[in-house]
Motif scaffolding. Structure first.
Motif, PDB file in Angstrom:
ATOM      1  N   THR A  44      26.432  39.364  49.653  1.00 22.53           N
ATOM      2  CA  THR A  44      26.216  38.392  50.738  1.00 22.53           C
ATOM      3  C   THR A  44      25.415  37.206  50.215  1.00 22.53           C
ATOM      4  O   THR A  44      25.692  36.053  50.562  1.00 22.53           O
ATOM      5  N   ARG A  47      27.720  34.959  48.490  1.00 18.40           N
ATOM      6  CA  ARG A  47      28.604  34.253  49.431  1.00 18.40           C
ATOM      7  C   ARG A  47      27.862  33.129  50.148  1.00 18.40           C
ATOM      8  O   ARG A  47      28.467  32.116  50.506  1.00 18.40           O
ATOM      9  N   GLY A  51      28.857  29.215  49.862  1.00 16.09           N
ATOM     10  CA  GLY A  51      29.184  28.477  51.088  1.00 16.09           C
ATOM     11  C   GLY A  51      30.249  29.173  51.912  1.00 16.09           C
ATOM     12  O   GLY A  51      30.796  28.582  52.835  1.00 16.09           O
ATOM     13  N   PHE A  52      30.543  30.443  51.605  1.00 21.46           N
ATOM     14  CA  PHE A  52      31.523  31.193  52.394  1.00 21.46           C
ATOM     15  C   PHE A  52      30.895  31.720  53.680  1.00 21.46           C
ATOM     16  O   PHE A  52      31.596  32.058  54.625  1.00 21.46           O
ATOM     17  N   ALA A  76      32.042  24.909  51.380  1.00 22.51           N
ATOM     18  CA  ALA A  76      32.268  25.526  50.065  1.00 22.51           C
ATOM     19  C   ALA A  76      33.004  24.597  49.111  1.00 22.51           C
ATOM     20  O   ALA A  76      32.660  24.507  47.924  1.00 22.51           O
ATOM     21  N   ILE A  81      30.608  24.586  43.131  1.00 17.73           N
ATOM     22  CA  ILE A  81      30.137  25.882  42.632  1.00 17.73           C
ATOM     23  C   ILE A  81      31.350  26.761  42.359  1.00 17.73           C
ATOM     24  O   ILE A  81      32.151  27.018  43.256  1.00 17.73           O
ATOM     25  N   TYR A  83      33.419  30.224  41.500  1.00 15.94           N
ATOM     26  CA  TYR A  83      33.264  31.590  42.013  1.00 15.94           C
ATOM     27  C   TYR A  83      34.304  32.501  41.366  1.00 15.94           C
ATOM     28  O   TYR A  83      35.491  32.180  41.359  1.00 15.94           O
ATOM     29  N   ALA A  85      35.693  36.244  41.757  1.00 15.90           N
ATOM     30  CA  ALA A  85      35.641  37.418  42.640  1.00 15.90           C
ATOM     31  C   ALA A  85      35.751  38.704  41.838  1.00 15.90           C
ATOM     32  O   ALA A  85      36.100  38.691  40.655  1.00 15.90           O
TER      33      ALA A  85
END
Lengths: 349, 523
Positions: A44, A47, A51-52, A76, A81, A83, A85
């Motif tokens: 979290t 995230r 910005g999610f 986001a 930035i 990311y 996953a």
């Protein structure tokens, strides 16, 4: 290169408080690993930085730009930035090359940049025309990193990117990723539940538990002097023994008198002493002994001994010895345990 | 004695999905209101006409007769379709049946033949066919593939290790089938059985051909003689109550057990059960089924085409217009259904919760009502509220959406659920707005689901008869209505080209359904 800062960040989902008062600074161009158990809130946190999700409280800044804070939220896609996953999240309908150039602005879709980041991520250019399902797990993760690095982001976030890989591939991919990040000099945050991975990833480690950032600092410092015995055990094998103060040069415990390396009692009475297994030496009792072997369990590359300390309040200590030494021990055997270096002293719970 | 211990941090996590955007909820709620119009019509009939008027219309010998016919049709027809569907699926998927792939196609082929064309074929061969036995024969042969397809998918998805474990525990082959395989097919059988039952309640053309009276045929007769009068409304109330009862009963019968494969890794292929000495008998039974369900209707169509003088039957001036209008109306229905299904599927797949379930449920309630009720509702609403829409192509397309929406919703929801949110998030982290991220990443992944949904709706709409007869603009001719018009005038040769075109139009969609069922099964 930009410094990433979080101050007093909090987040809840419904009635479940996931993060509380998290403050962390990731210096420009460095790598930080956020480590915590499943459900501790570490993903979290990532995230929120990406910005999610929106933080309920606190602020997130990148250099001099506030990304999230009271009355301000940068979406986001405007944060710059990168990311990566957990499973790479490669776009299945696009080839490797199309995936990598996905984030490049149309006018900057220079094939040279695609080749450059693929090389950076140790990807064979021959893979450029393949689709994600034609790649191995490690290749997929390196493509995901190349894609994240291609637009030259200020920060890269890695969300447990190695957890789905098997052991051999994980070490190899992790090193390739670290090398690529090193070469691109990008500020990086990795979240992981693997303490070995966290301790070896970068300049800083941040330990998160039950939604709170409980400790951060250089990996060696955090491992050497954890804020609690729980964090000590989370970061690696830990031996916690009842202890009592008796003089300035150390404490008394079931293994005898042990010097104190760090004192976390705050001047109060000592109650528990933390030692690492690597500090213990074992030899068959020679006249005097301070422990008895309870059990010997062969474990392939090593043997696991369970020792019971002598004295009025015995303590069980698990200890590893090389496999070839295992047969030298048997249940009921008296042994002598010696301690090298000092321990960390904690107050009672 | 004390031991070293590690305190595990308290677990914290998300227990609620992301909140849906207000605009999405508003759009879905508006769609749900429109989809509930047929149900609202049924309720309004009761309210407007009043119980005092409805009571004698409902409690009369004719309604009792229709009720007996309809209930017997469902009570006898559904188990027969389950027997044929599950049995066929098991033979094709789990036995040493020779030429299994051929039989797999033969068993699904009746789906490409509309039930009323099948009825026309049987009425041509056996003119004396009528009543409950005739209705059962025609409808079971036409609808058993609706159980066969989900049963086949479910059997393909079963882990053979479960059956092997049961055998190792001493169960015979039959005991394994009864105690291990069948319970795992429960959802597929219940779902397929429900669809068959709803089709049996809604079917008009197939039963009208062989003079078998059900609620739906009686409502159409009432409508033709008294327009949307209270008698038609009263029958509609009883029919709707039957459909909703079935829907609720099926939901209750599903239970809460888990049927998905639990183990990790890919399941091994099952070792087929040896048929041994039964092989000739099974082949004979399958051949008889194929002849009855496929060969008889096809042979009748070919025979009437021949009797029509070869080129004569094809030179009917209405034929090109009927083909064009069928493609346009069915295509319009398919596109509209997919567009309506998209927000509902997005809401249920991405923002699951009680609200999403409620809004999605409206589409199933609407689709569970027979086409004749949907048509009566739209006739009433357009005449009373929106006269400009009465008997327009828009209303026909709207009816298709209401009747066939779940066919688009189910594959679309599954497609959206399989497109990971992480892909969109990654696209956003690479600089794309949420909308562009969805268009560039999620939409391309949804193309197969969109195509499948559109094809399935298109298939249903092209074969739809009842609502089209009531709602289509004057002068509109579809293949189904033209077929019906010629066949009900006993001009079988003139009806034959329409029947053949309906079958040919259905083949691609049935092939797609077949391919999807086989693929779903191995996931």
């Amino acid at each position: 290169m930009t410094t990433l800062s979080l101050a007093g960040v909090a987040k809840s989902f419904g009635r479940v408080e996931v993060l509380r008062d998290v403050s962390l600074t990731v210096p420009a161009g460095t790598r930080t690993a956020v480590v915590g158990a499943s459900g501790s809130g570490k993903s979290t946190l990532l995230r929120l930085i990406a910005g999610f999700e929106r933080a309920d409280e606190g602020s997130i800044t990148l250099g001099s730009t506030t990304l999230a804070g009271p009355g301000r939220f940068v979406a986001a896609h405007r944060r710059g930035i990168g990311y990566v996953a957990q499973d790479g999240a490669l776009f299945p309908h696009l080839t490797v090359e199309q995936n990598v150039r996905f984030g490049l602005p149309r006018r900057h879709r220079d094939p040279a940049r695609v080749r450059e980041v693929m090389e950076l991520a140790s990807l064979d250019p021959a893979l450029a025309g393949r689709y994600p399902h034609q790649l191995s797990g490690g290749q997929q993760q390196r493509v995901a990193l190349a894609r994240a690095l291609a637009p030259r982001p200020a920060v890269v976030l890695l969300d447990e990117p190695f957890s789905a890989l098997d052991t051999g591939l994980r070490d190899q991919t992790r090193q390739a990723v670290i090398d690529a990040l090193e070469a691109s000099d990008v500020t990086t945050v990795l979240v992981t539940h693997d303490h070995d991975e966290a301790l070896s990833f970068g300049r800083q480690i941040a330990v998160i538990a039950a939604g709170r950032l409980v400790q951060s600092g250089p990996p060696s410092a955090v491992f050497d002097n954890p804020v609690s015995t729980e964090i000590a055990a989370f970061l690696g094998a830990a031996i916690v023994l009842p202890a009592s103060t008796s003089g300035a040069d150390g404490v008394e415990c079931a293994l005898g008198r042990v010097p104190v390396r760090h004192d976390r009692t705050g001047g109060g009475p000592a109650a528990r002493l933390l030692l690492r297994p690597a500090q213990l030496g074992l030899s068959p009792a020679n006249g005097t002994h301070n422990a008895v072997v309870e059990d010997v369990r062969p474990r392939g590359s090593h043997a696991e001994l369970l020792l019971r300390t002598a004295g009025a309040a015995p303590v069980l200590i698990p200890l590893r010895v090389p496999a070839h030494e295992g047969p030298s021990y048997h249940a009921g055997m008296t042994v002598s345990v010696t301690v090298t270096g000092g321990g960390v002293l904690y107050p009672a719970d | 004695m004390s031991v070293t211990s590690v305190q595990t941090p308290r677990r914290a996590g998300r227990d609620a999905g992301p909140r849906p955007p207000v605009a999405l909820v508003v759009v879905c709620a508006a769609l749900a209101i429109v989809l509930l119009v047929p149900l609202g019509y049924v309720v309004s009939v009761v309210a407007d006409v009043g119980w005092a008027t409805l009571e004698p219309l409902i409690f009369r010998p004719r309604v009792g007769e229709l009720l007996v016919n309809t209930v017997l049709l469902v009570v006898l027809g559904v188990p027969l379709t389950v027997l044929l569907g599950v049995g066929g699926a098991w033979l094709v998927e789990r036995t040493t049946l020779p030429a299994r792939r051929f039989w797999a196609v033969v068993l699904v082929a009746p789906l490409a033949i509309p039930a009323f064309v099948s009825s026309y074929g049987w009425a041509s061969v056996v003119p004396s066919i009528h009543g409950l036995s005739g209705g059962l024969l025609v409808s079971v042969l036409a609808y058993y593939p609706l159980v066969y397809l989900p049963a086949m998918a479910a059997i393909r998805g079963l882990d053979p290790a479960l059956e092997e474990s049961a055998r190792s525990l001493g169960s015979s082959s039959w005991a394994v089938f009864g105690r291990v395989v069948l319970p795992q097919l429960r959802l597929a059988v219940l779902g397929g059985g429900l669809i068959v039952a709803l089709h049996l309640l809604a079917e008009y053309g197939a039963f009208a051909f062989i003079r078998f009276d059900t609620f739906t045929t009686a409502i159409v007769v009432q409508y033709q003689s008294t327009f949307a009068g209270p008698a038609a409304g009263a029958l509609g109330v009883v029919l709707s109550a039957l459909c909703l009862t079935l829907l609720i009963a099926e939901a209750g019968a599903r239970g809460r057990a888990r049927y998905a494969r639990i183990g990790s890794g890919a399941p091994r292929a099952a070792v087929p059960q040896r048929l041994g000495a039964f092989t000739p008998l099974v082949l004979l039974a399958l051949a008889a089924l194929g002849v009855a369900a496929v060969a008889v209707p096809l042979a009748s169509v070919v025979r009437w085409l021949g009797r029509g003088g070869g080129g004569g039957a094809w030179s009917q001036p209405e034929l090109p217009a009927a083909l064009t209008q069928t493609v346009l109306l069915a295509g319009g229905g398919a596109v509209a259904a997919v567009l309506v299904a998209l927000p509902l599927a997005w809401l249920t797949a991405r923002h699951p919760g009680p609200l999403a379930r409620l809004l999605e449920g409206t589409s199933y309630v609407a689709a569970s009502l027979p086409a004749i009720i949907v048509a009566l509702a739209l006739v009433t609403v357009t005449l009373r509220v929106l006269p400009g829409l009465y008997q327009t192509a828009f209303t026909v397309v709207l009816a298709y959406v209401m009747i066939f929406l779940p066919r688009a919703l189910v594959p679309l929801r599954s497609g959206i659920a399989q497109a990971p949110v992480a892909l969109e998030e990654t696209a956003r982290s690479l600089g794309y707005t949420p909308l562009v991220a969805r268009l560039r990443v999620t939409l391309p992944l949804l193309v197969p689901s969109l195509a499948a949904g559109a094809a399935l709706v298109g298939l249903g709409a092209a074969n739809e008869l009842t609502a089209t007869l009531l709602l289509a603009p004057t002068g509109t001719r579809t293949l189904a209505t033209q077929f019906w018009s010629q066949a009900s005038a006993i001009d079988y040769p003139a009806a034959a080209p329409y029947a053949l075109l309906l079958i040919l139009l259905s083949v691609p969609a049935v092939a797609l359904m077949f391919a999807q069922s086989r693929r779903w099964g191995v996931r």
